[in-house]
Scaffold this motif. Structure first.
Motif, PDB file in Angstrom:
ATOM      1  N   GLY A   1       0.876  -1.173   0.000  1.00 38.69           N
ATOM      2  CA  GLY A   1       0.000   0.000   0.000  1.00 38.69           C
ATOM      3  C   GLY A   1       0.911   1.220   0.000  1.00 38.69           C
ATOM      4  O   GLY A   1       1.837   1.309   0.823  1.00 38.69           O
ATOM      5  N   ALA A   2       0.642   2.161  -0.923  1.00 43.23           N
ATOM      6  CA  ALA A   2       1.594   3.247  -1.156  1.00 43.23           C
ATOM      7  C   ALA A   2       1.985   4.024   0.114  1.00 43.23           C
ATOM      8  O   ALA A   2       3.176   4.142   0.422  1.00 43.23           O
ATOM      9  CB  ALA A   2       1.027   4.179  -2.231  1.00 43.23           C
TER      10      ALA A   2
ATOM     11  N   ILE B   1       4.100   1.945   2.576  1.00 40.48           N
ATOM     12  CA  ILE B   1       5.461   1.708   2.078  1.00 40.48           C
ATOM     13  C   ILE B   1       6.329   2.936   2.377  1.00 40.48           C
ATOM     14  O   ILE B   1       7.487   2.820   2.794  1.00 40.48           O
ATOM     15  CB  ILE B   1       5.454   1.402   0.557  1.00 40.48           C
ATOM     16  CG1 ILE B   1       4.749   0.077   0.278  1.00 40.48           C
ATOM     17  CG2 ILE B   1       6.873   1.374   0.000  1.00 40.48           C
ATOM     18  CD1 ILE B   1       4.527  -0.214  -1.204  1.00 40.48           C
TER      19      ILE B   1
ATOM     20  N   ALA C   1      -2.972  -0.348   4.554  1.00 38.15           N
ATOM     21  CA  ALA C   1      -2.159   0.198   3.462  1.00 38.15           C
ATOM     22  C   ALA C   1      -1.545   1.547   3.803  1.00 38.15           C
ATOM     23  O   ALA C   1      -0.914   2.168   2.951  1.00 38.15           O
ATOM     24  CB  ALA C   1      -3.022   0.332   2.207  1.00 38.15           C
TER      25      ALA C   1
ATOM     26  N   PHE D   1      -0.005  -3.159 -11.660  1.00 43.44           N
ATOM     27  CA  PHE D   1      -0.800  -1.918 -11.610  1.00 43.44           C
ATOM     28  C   PHE D   1      -1.320  -1.582 -12.997  1.00 43.44           C
ATOM     29  O   PHE D   1      -0.810  -2.090 -14.001  1.00 43.44           O
ATOM     30  CB  PHE D   1       0.064  -0.756 -11.089  1.00 43.44           C
ATOM     31  CG  PHE D   1       0.609  -1.017  -9.703  1.00 43.44           C
ATOM     32  CD1 PHE D   1      -0.165  -0.754  -8.585  1.00 43.44           C
ATOM     33  CD2 PHE D   1       1.876  -1.558  -9.523  1.00 43.44           C
ATOM     34  CE1 PHE D   1       0.313  -1.024  -7.301  1.00 43.44           C
ATOM     35  CE2 PHE D   1       2.364  -1.834  -8.251  1.00 43.44           C
ATOM     36  CZ  PHE D   1       1.576  -1.561  -7.137  1.00 43.44           C
TER      37      PHE D   1
END
Ligand code: MRU
Length: 370
Positions: free
Chosen positions: A60-61, A64, A178, A329
């Motif tokens: 999860g952006a 991270i 996330a 993605f």
């Protein structure tokens, strides 16, 4: 480090946490084992963090980014007696290693740039290594705290868009798991639920790694939000039956023109939403925007191992040797996005002008706040 009020997400274990004073360790919830097992990793080195990010133990952006901020500390935290120049050199090398862990989520690069700049600024100010470490630790904590605050703000700004009495559909996991807080796409859902709206969610299972089934269905159930799991190919049916009133997704990187990169399958969901006249909302912090990429076409798309498709979770489901294409993605063109909900405001019908306007407003506000 979750901030309160947490709208049910306080029942979830923290995705990322720093343990102990300094030197310390990074504790990560091992997401590859969910929902069967709640186990934590305790990381002490940069290679361990790179491995955890690659394996999607943390994913999860925003999460991270938070993990990488703490990860950058791991390599330098023992260098109290080194020179600040040596410390910064090591920090830069570690950031280079961490940045290569995954290519798509821009929050990784953004967080590491912040850590690197904080180290260089400490050196430029003539701080010794111990004081430079203090500022680095404060920066990693700030990245985490700001992420939690931004999640809550996106939740508040997004809650009015959550329909009352009809479900929403989400893809992948863009919840507390996330992020460093209560999530991006799920934050408006948690807030609307806590406000008493009749909220429920259809969660796409999200092939091949099943973040929807393993993570979203789990975290929503834990938080007490009604959730129904469907396989990805059921979304059209669910929409055509009038079961959902809107789509909410997160993002890994948003281009300057508002094109949205997110988990594979998101583009298809956006096309379906347009066909069924349903609003398609993207919820993401400004740290997920990358104004250096003009359009989604320039965003690097991670390709992962064929085994995720042919033998995901242990059982082979395809002939040996079959050729596999496994992009992690895809890019949803801005024209399919009804609005992007950020912590700094909502961009309706996103395009280059509106995106850059919001980013510049957010930057000025941050500078004014010091
Ligand atoms: O491969 P993953 O699990 O890291 O992908 C995660 C996603 O695509 C999420 O939707 C995105 O990061 C938004 S998270 C708040």
């Amino acid at each position: 480090m979750h901030s309160s009020p947490s709208h049910g997400t306080d029942l979830l274990p923290a995705t990322v946490a720093w343990l102990g004073a300094r030197p310390g360790r990074v504790r990560l919830l091992e997401q590859t084992l969910l929902p069967l097992e709640t186990r934590f990793l305790e990381l002490e080195t940069v290679p361990q963090m790179v491995d955890a990010i690659r394996r999607l133990a943390v994913r999860g952006a925003p999460a991270i980014g938070v993990a990488a901020g703490y990860g950058a500390l791991l390599g330098v935290q023992h260098m109290v007696r080194a020179s600040t120049a040596e410390l910064v050199q090591r920090l830069v090398e570690d950031c280079r290693t961490l940045v290569a862990a995954r290519p798509t989520a821009v929050n990784l690069f953004w967080a590491l740039e912040r850590m690197e700049s904080a180290g260089k600024a400490a050196h430029a100010r003539g701080l010794d290594a111990a004081a430079a470490l203090d500022t680095l630790f404060a920066e990693a904590e700030a990245i985490h705290r700001e992420d939690a605050d931004q999640c809550r703000r996106m939740g508040e700004l997004g809650a009015p868009y959550v329909p009352d009495g009809v479900a929403v559909l989400t893809h992948c996991n863009a919840g507390a798991l996330a992020t460093g807080g209560m999530g991006t796409a799920l934050a408006p859902i948690y807030v609307a639920h806590s406000q008493g709206k009749r909220v429920s969610v259809y969660a796409d299972e999200t092939r091949p790694l099943l973040q929807g089934a393993r993570l979203t269905a789990w975290e929503l159930s834990q938080a007490g939000v009604p959730v129904t799991l469907i396989t990805d190919n059921m979304a059209a049916r669910v929409m055509s039956e009038g079961r959902v009133g809107a789509v909410f997704v997160g993002s890994d990187r948003i281009a300057a023109n508002g094109d949205v990169c997110n988990k594979i399958g998101t583009f298809g969901v956006a096309v379906l939403a347009r066909h069924h006249n349903l609003p398609f909302y993207v919820v993401a912090p400004t740290s997920t925007f990358d104004p250096t990429v003009p359009t989604g076409a320039e965003i690097p798309i991670e390709e992962r191992e064929p085994e995720e498709v042919t033998e995901g979770f242990g059982r082979r489901t395809a002939p040996t040797g079959v050729r596999v294409y496994n992009p992690a993605f895809d890019v949803t063109p801005a024209e399919l996005v009804t609005a992007i909900i950020t912590e700094a405001g909502v961009i309706e019908r996103p395009d280059r002008t509106r995106v850059l306007e919001l980013l510049s407003r957010a930057r000025h506000r941050a500078l004014a706040a010091g």
